[in-house]
Structures are given as C-alpha cells and as structure tokens.
Design a protein around this motif. Structure first.
Motif, short mmCIF file in Angstrom:
data_model
loop_
_atom_site.label_atom_id
_atom_site.label_comp_id
_atom_site.label_asym_id
_atom_site.label_seq_id
_atom_site.Cartn_x
_atom_site.Cartn_y
_atom_site.Cartn_z
N SER A 1 27.94 -13.29 -51.17
CA SER A 1 28.43 -11.22 -51.03
C SER A 1 29.17 -11.73 -50.89
CB SER A 1 27.66 -11.57 -49.22
OG SER A 1 28.10 -12.60 -48.35
N GLU A 2 30.33 -12.56 -51.07
CA GLU A 2 31.72 -12.35 -50.89
C GLU A 2 32.94 -12.58 -51.80
OE1 GLU A 2 33.97 -14.59 -48.13
OE2 GLU A 2 32.52 -14.40 -46.31
N LYS B 1 32.31 -5.64 -51.52
CA LYS B 1 31.76 -6.88 -50.11
C LYS B 1 32.73 -8.07 -50.22
CE LYS B 1 26.72 -6.34 -50.42
NZ LYS B 1 25.58 -6.31 -51.36
N THR B 2 33.72 -7.60 -50.52
CA THR B 2 34.97 -7.99 -51.07
C THR B 2 35.63 -8.62 -49.47
OG1 THR B 2 36.31 -7.00 -51.09
CG2 THR B 2 35.66 -8.01 -53.23
N SER C 1 35.78 -9.01 -45.44
CA SER C 1 34.85 -9.37 -44.06
C SER C 1 35.78 -9.41 -43.15
CB SER C 1 34.57 -11.08 -44.55
OG SER C 1 35.17 -12.04 -44.42
N LEU C 2 35.70 -9.43 -41.74
CA LEU C 2 36.61 -9.67 -40.68
C LEU C 2 37.21 -10.82 -41.19
CD1 LEU C 2 38.07 -7.77 -38.45
CD2 LEU C 2 35.91 -8.84 -37.15
N GLU C 3 36.65 -11.84 -41.10
CA GLU C 3 37.39 -12.99 -41.55
C GLU C 3 38.18 -13.29 -42.33
OE1 GLU C 3 33.95 -16.33 -41.33
OE2 GLU C 3 35.78 -17.75 -41.44
N SER C 4 37.78 -12.43 -43.49
CA SER C 4 38.69 -12.76 -44.92
C SER C 4 40.25 -11.67 -44.77
CB SER C 4 38.52 -12.66 -46.14
OG SER C 4 37.94 -11.09 -45.68
N VAL D 1 37.54 -2.72 -42.87
CA VAL D 1 36.46 -3.58 -42.31
C VAL D 1 35.93 -3.25 -41.05
CG1 VAL D 1 37.87 -5.34 -41.02
CG2 VAL D 1 35.83 -5.92 -42.44
N ASP E 1 31.60 -2.08 -40.48
CA ASP E 1 31.42 -3.18 -39.06
C ASP E 1 30.47 -1.88 -38.27
OD1 ASP E 1 31.53 -5.08 -40.56
OD2 ASP E 1 32.61 -6.57 -38.37
#
Lengths: 278, 278
Positions: A15-16, A23-24, A26-29, A180, A184
């Motif tokens: 998904s990343e 979808k690239t 994310s809060l983490e990235s 992001v 969310d």
C-alpha cells in the motif's frame, strides 16, 4: 492479484509503493522524513558556523555597480543564480522542492519525471519562503556565527543556501503533514476549514508534548553532531568551567525549532488546510 | 612594540595573527583544520546518501541536444555553472579554494580581499582535481548510495558538489601541510627535492601510525554523525542481527581515507615540495 505484483522494496507494505500516488503518504513516513530533515538542518548550521558572520556577504552595496546582480547582496545573488539553473535542470518539478525566488525561474530543459503527486492542487502552492528568508538572515544567522569577517563570502553564502534549502524543505513539508492529517480524519478539519477559522485549525494542529519532544531531540542532535569526536573520548573542546563546547550552541537549535521552524510549519499546515476544500 | 598591538582574538598567540602572513601557519593549526574538514566530509557524504545513486544525473546523453550544457551530464553542468558564478563573486581569490574547472572561470567582480598568502608561489598551483573527480564518481559514489532512482537528480548533484568541494579542500590542503613541514625543517627535504626524488619525499611524508589513527577517527565520526539520535538512546535503526545501522557505512569512510584521501593529499605534498625550490 495486486499482492502478486513484484515489489522492489519488499519490506514495505504494498500500500505504500508508488503504483498509487494517493497511497504513498502515511503519517509514519511523513514523521520519518521530518526527523531526517532535523539532521540535515543541524549539519547545515554546523557547516555555516565554520565561517564568521561575514556581513559583507549581505550588504547590497558590496558588489557596487557591476552589471548582472541587480543591486543584490552576494548571498541573494548566489541563491537566485543557483535557483535559475536548478530550475533549468528540473529541481522544482518535484513538488517537495520550493524555490525562494519563483519569479525568475527558467523552464526545465530536462525530460519530465513522474514524481508522486500527493498534494491537493489548489493548496500545493502555499509558500512562506519570504518568512524563512527574513528569519534566517535577520534572526538566526547572528545567533550562531561570530561577528567578524574572514573574506569567505561566497563559501558562507553557499553554506547559507544549504541551510535555507533544508529549512524550507522542513517547513514546506507542512503541506504533506496537513494532507495526511486531513485524509486521516477529514471530519475533524472540515468545519473549521469551511468557517475559515484559523485559530481552531491551529489548535487542532498543536500538540505541546510532541513539540517539546522535538525541541529536546534537536538540541540533543546539536550536541551529538557538534561535538569534537576524538578516539579516546576525551573532549578537549571545553569552556573554562570544563563544560563541553559545541560547534553550534544546542540551545540556539532548540530555539530555532520552537520559535520559528515549528510555528512556520503550522502556518503552512493551516494555510494548506484552508485551501483543501477549494 | 608588536606585542602591544590589540589582538582581536586574545586567546591566540600574537605569532599566529594575520599581521605577518608568514606566521599564520603552524603545524597545529594545519592539523586542526584537517580534523575539522573530516566532519565536513562525513556530513556531506551522509547528506548525499539521502538520495539513491540516480545514475541519470551522470549520463551525458540525458540532457539531449539542448543548448548551453555542451553535451555534459547534469552533475558536470551543475558543478561548472556553480563555479562560474562563484568565481565571479570571488571564491577562488582565496588560495585555499581550488575549482574543478579552472578553464571556464570569469574574472571576479568583487573588490580584492587580502587573504593570507602563505603558499610558495611557484608551488601553489599543484592540482589533483581531475583525480578527485574521477575517484568520487567512479569509485566512491557507488559505495555509499543504493543503485536506484528517485528523480532528484539536481538535489543529488548539489549534494555531490558539497562532497567534492570538501574532498578538494582536504586534499589540496596538502599544499599547506607541505609548506609548514618544509619551513619547520628545510634541511630534511632539500636533498630529495634537488634530486627530484619522489619516492624519498613520499617516505618522509608517510607516518603509518598517524594514518591508522586518522582512519579510525573518521570511521568513528561516521558512526557518531550517522546514527539515528533518539531521546531515549534507544537505537531503532538496526540490522536483523541487532547491530546498529548508520546512514553511511563507517568502513566506506575509513576506506575513502586510506585508499584515496590520504594518498592524494600526499601526492599534493610531494608535487608541492618538488616545486618548492624553483
């Protein structure tokens, strides 16, 4: 099946990957990226601190009446010239990169590159470059350079540009943070966006404990990266009280983050969100 | 009396101030400078490692037939363009700074600055830029970047330039090392210089235990500066065996120094000494 598509970076969830640009992110990235840029900013400040202030580099009369610099200082001329040919070579095709002087830029001569397009088009142009520029030269630079002159004006300006680009990347990354966060939980932000309520948006984006942690972390990075590393772990670089000396005062880096970097990033986030439903 | 002249930097002995350029150089100040440049080199490599190899940036056909780049790669075009306007702004008036492409450089438009002139004029032009360039792109770069492509060719080239300039500063600083060693003990070097005996000069300039120490120190710097700094001192960035991972492999930095930086610096020293009595 999508899950059988070969994935170059196999430790990363499908998904990343970049097959779906939406979808690239994310809060983490996004957080990993912000943490990594802290290192870049601290390195850049340490490298600029090799030179004293060198105020001639910022004096608009220093270059005299020579043609081609338009009454600009060495530092401004340096940044503008660099951005002109960086634009020509395609740097600003990547939406993560924001120039300081967008007015002068040439059209790229390189083939287009398919960068992930994850920002909302109506909001992507949010820009606080002028604030970053003013903060850096008026407020920050005198805090971590000695007020003298060694004649290395061009090297100092080159080091300034590295600092400015790292700060700009960090602060304008607020567009990605906002995107992001909005994706969310759009319901959290939509009422304030519709009401153009900047104060509420600012409150929604402020987490004091996180900000305090970031401030302490960048202070620690200034200590780790700005120490004199010796093989015997003996620090010969101490002040008269025996306290270790660092190449850039760690409290200046903490101050930079709490006073300017985090507030400006949140301004970018708020302005981005205000255009997110246009 | 000379000792009553006010000295801006009062902690420094008067013999090291800039009123007599022949006295600005000591073995200690030269060593301090070399140690400081190690930090710059490690920072620069870590910053370049943010990007993958991005081989398109080094492909001379990538820019196609557009005018103005002369069939050059993005990286070469970037370095040449930067040096042209850095020269115009006076960077290379400082004898410590050595350009990669001296042929294209414009005359400076800035007022002259009185840099300390400590190099022996007939020997100051010693230059190994071509060797540094080839070593960096052919040998070093593939050792610390991943073989992929993220499209950030200009950012990668800008990071290459910072690496190249730091390496060039370090290696061409060999001219200062040679000058200070020659002045300390001209009798040690004169016979070999007169005999044009490169091998003897190389032996006189080689201290294996010092070189081993430098190699271990830069390896340590790569660990200290390339670690993931966290507030709780917990390193989350480890390989499957639990060993810490660094942004640039420390053994690559040790290899860079032992295989290329120290040998090329000594080549500069030898070539400088060979012209020192001209």
């Amino acid at each position: 099946m999508a899950s059988q598509i070969p994935n170059k970076n196999s430790s990363r969830p499908l998904s990343e990957t970049f097959d779906d640009p939406l979808k690239t992110l994310s809060l983490e990235s996004v957080r990993d990226n912000l943490v990594r840029i802290e290192d870049s900013i601290v390195f850049a400040l340490i490298e600029r601190s090799r030179f004293p202030l060198n105020s001639q580099a910022y004096d608009t009369s220093y270059l005299g009446n020579h043609k081609g610099h338009g009454g600009r200082s060495i530092a401004e001329f340096f940044v503008r010239e660099t951005e002109v040919f960086e634009a020509k070579l395609g740097r600003y095709q990547n939406p993560e990169e924001v120039p300081f002087f967008a007015d002068d830029l040439a059209f790229p001569i390189v083939p287009p590159y398919n960068y992930p397009q994850v920002l909302y088009p109506a909001a992507a142009s949010v820009n606080v470059s002028k604030d970053i520029w003013d903060m850096y030269f008026k407020d920050l630079l005198p805090l971590f350079t000695s007020e003298s002159d060694d004649g290395n004006y061009v090297s100092a300006a080159a080091a300034d540009l590295v600092c400015l680009q790292a700060l700009s990347r960090r602060i304008h990354y607020g567009r990605y943070v906002a995107e992001v966060k909005f994706r969310d939980a759009p319901q959290d932000y939509t009422p304030a966006i519709r009401a153009k309520d900047r104060d509420t948006l600012m409150k929604l984006l402020t987490f004091e404990t996180v900000e305090e942690m970031v401030k302490r972390r960048v202070e620690k990075k200034a200590k780790v990266f700005g120490q004199d590393v010796t093989l015997d772990d003996k620090n010969n670089n101490t002040d008269p009280e025996g306290e270790p000396k660092y190449k850039v005062n760690p409290s200046v880096v903490a101050h930079l983050y709490s006073k300017w970097v985090m507030p400006l990033t949140k301004v970018v986030e708020v302005e981005y969100l205000l255009r997110r439903l246009d």
